[in-house]
Design a protein around this motif. Structure first.
Motif, PDB file in Angstrom:
ATOM      1  N   GLU A 107       4.528 138.261  12.376  1.00 49.76           N
ATOM      2  CA  GLU A 107       3.689 137.182  11.871  1.00 49.76           C
ATOM      3  C   GLU A 107       3.169 136.330  13.034  1.00 49.76           C
ATOM      4  O   GLU A 107       3.915 136.035  13.971  1.00 49.76           O
ATOM      5  N   GLU A 109       2.244 133.046  15.143  1.00 49.01           N
ATOM      6  CA  GLU A 109       2.793 131.707  15.237  1.00 49.01           C
ATOM      7  C   GLU A 109       1.757 130.794  15.880  1.00 49.01           C
ATOM      8  O   GLU A 109       0.852 131.260  16.564  1.00 49.01           O
ATOM      9  N   SER A 110       1.899 129.501  15.649  1.00 41.43           N
ATOM     10  CA  SER A 110       0.968 128.519  16.205  1.00 41.43           C
ATOM     11  C   SER A 110       1.477 128.021  17.549  1.00 41.43           C
ATOM     12  O   SER A 110       2.659 127.699  17.691  1.00 41.43           O
ATOM     13  N   SER A 239       5.358 127.799  16.926  1.00 32.54           N
ATOM     14  CA  SER A 239       5.980 127.412  15.666  1.00 32.54           C
ATOM     15  C   SER A 239       5.567 128.331  14.520  1.00 32.54           C
ATOM     16  O   SER A 239       4.441 128.821  14.458  1.00 32.54           O
ATOM     17  N   THR A 240       6.512 128.527  13.601  1.00 28.64           N
ATOM     18  CA  THR A 240       6.235 129.242  12.363  1.00 28.64           C
ATOM     19  C   THR A 240       5.446 128.332  11.429  1.00 28.64           C
ATOM     20  O   THR A 240       5.291 127.140  11.667  1.00 28.64           O
ATOM     21  N   GLU A 241       4.971 128.894  10.358  1.00 25.84           N
ATOM     22  CA  GLU A 241       4.254 128.077   9.373  1.00 25.84           C
ATOM     23  C   GLU A 241       5.180 127.065   8.704  1.00 25.84           C
ATOM     24  O   GLU A 241       4.713 126.067   8.166  1.00 25.84           O
ATOM     25  N   ARG A 244       5.373 124.243  11.655  1.00 25.70           N
ATOM     26  CA  ARG A 244       4.107 123.680  12.146  1.00 25.70           C
ATOM     27  C   ARG A 244       3.781 122.325  11.526  1.00 25.70           C
ATOM     28  O   ARG A 244       3.452 121.368  12.254  1.00 25.70           O
ATOM     29  N   PRO A 245       3.863 122.159  10.187  1.00 29.22           N
ATOM     30  CA  PRO A 245       3.529 120.842   9.626  1.00 29.22           C
ATOM     31  C   PRO A 245       4.452 119.737  10.122  1.00 29.22           C
ATOM     32  O   PRO A 245       4.016 118.586  10.293  1.00 29.22           O
ATOM     33  N   GLU A 248       3.210 118.868  13.529  1.00 29.82           N
ATOM     34  CA  GLU A 248       1.935 118.137  13.430  1.00 29.82           C
ATOM     35  C   GLU A 248       2.189 116.678  13.040  1.00 29.82           C
ATOM     36  O   GLU A 248       1.542 115.769  13.585  1.00 29.82           O
ATOM     37  N   LYS A 254      -2.239 122.085  17.110  1.00 27.01           N
ATOM     38  CA  LYS A 254      -2.337 123.540  17.220  1.00 27.01           C
ATOM     39  C   LYS A 254      -3.514 123.870  18.132  1.00 27.01           C
ATOM     40  O   LYS A 254      -4.648 123.500  17.846  1.00 27.01           O
ATOM     41  N   THR A 257      -3.059 130.598  18.717  1.00 28.67           N
ATOM     42  CA  THR A 257      -1.985 131.338  18.054  1.00 28.67           C
ATOM     43  C   THR A 257      -1.388 132.346  19.033  1.00 28.67           C
ATOM     44  O   THR A 257      -2.005 132.721  20.030  1.00 28.67           O
TER      45      THR A 257
END
Length: 266
Positions: A107, A109-110, A239-241, A244-245, A248, A254, A257
């Protein structure tokens, strides 16, 4: 300065300062092959990274991938390899070449970057939760085991051994945990990058029943404070999803990726 300007500034600093030996501080060996850095870590782990691919065309990218696989195949102790790609790179045909050579895609990542000062604002902790830095072997092993559990992986000695080796080098890495009711409930590490303004925050993990209470944000803020104490002004992380928030909200942006591709010796 706008967020767009900040993103451009942060990304330029990332490419300049972090896509070097600074990216692989615990490497056992690094071999330069054209633009590629072919890295050997403990426990049979290989890693491929680079600052850029020198404007390579698709046939050249395909050749570089094949040559990297051949290099690691010739190293019998290597059992698995990660190729770290970035979304903002000029890399024509890279995905196809990696798949053709036996890699599987993880997957994305950011890539998150922000000012340490903005992250360092104190975050209130829930009652009974405390933060501390850990250094002793029993604590390091307990922290590593907790992270394995949170990430849904079998508890192993591999990461603990790597962390203990890093601590023995005295390179500035710090390990931080949050504790409640006599056990570790969240953890993460801080990795100052020598010769740069950066420190990385990595390995963030919080037990599921303790999430949503601000513990990880507090742990992030404390690591940012530690970074400032070391003279580092920028924080970076992949960071994973899920995380990430949180980052942030803590003030990171961000900027691109990164997508890992993994090869396992057959």
């Amino acid at each position: 300065m706008s967020q767009t300007d900040d993103r451009a500034r942060f990304l330029a600093a990332y490419d300049q300062d972090l896509r070097t030996d600074a990216e692989t501080p615990s490497a056992l060996k690094v071999t330069q092959h054209g633009p590629l850095r072919l890295v050997t870590f403990m426990k049979g782990r290989g890693f491929v990274t680079y600052r850029d691919l020198d404007d390579a065309d698709a046939p050249t990218v395909k050749r570089l991938v094949a040559e990297a696989v051949a290099y690691f195949r010739a190293e019998p102790e290597i059992t698995r390899v990660e190729w770290k790609s970035r979304g903002h790179d000029h890399a024509p045909g890279l995905h196809e070449a990696l798949i053709e050579n036996g890699f599987t895609q993880d997957e994305p990542e950011s890539i998150m970057i922000g000012e340490a000062k903005a992250l360092s604002t104190a975050v209130p902790l829930p009652d009974g939760v405390t933060l501390r830095q850990v250094r002793d072997e029993p604590d390091v092993r307990a922290m590593s085991a907790m992270q394995d559990e949170v990430f849904g992986e079998p508890v192993s000695d591999e990461m603990a051994e790597a962390l203990l080796r890093r601590l023995s080098l005295g390179d500035g890495m710090q390990l931080w945990v949050a504790e409640a009711e006599g056990r570790m409930v969240s953890a993460g590490r801080l990795e100052p990058v020598p010769g740069t303004s950066f420190a990385g925050i990595w390995g963030g993990a919080t037990r599921e029943e303790w999430r949503g209470r601000g513990i990880y944000r507090a742990l992030t803020a404390r690591r940012a404070q530690a970074a400032l104490e070391l003279g580092k002004t920028l924080i970076h992380s992949d960071s994973t999803e899920f995380s990430r928030p949180i980052l942030e909200r803590s003030g990171l942006l961000k900027v691109s990726t990164t997508t890992p591709y993994r090869w396992v010796r057959g």
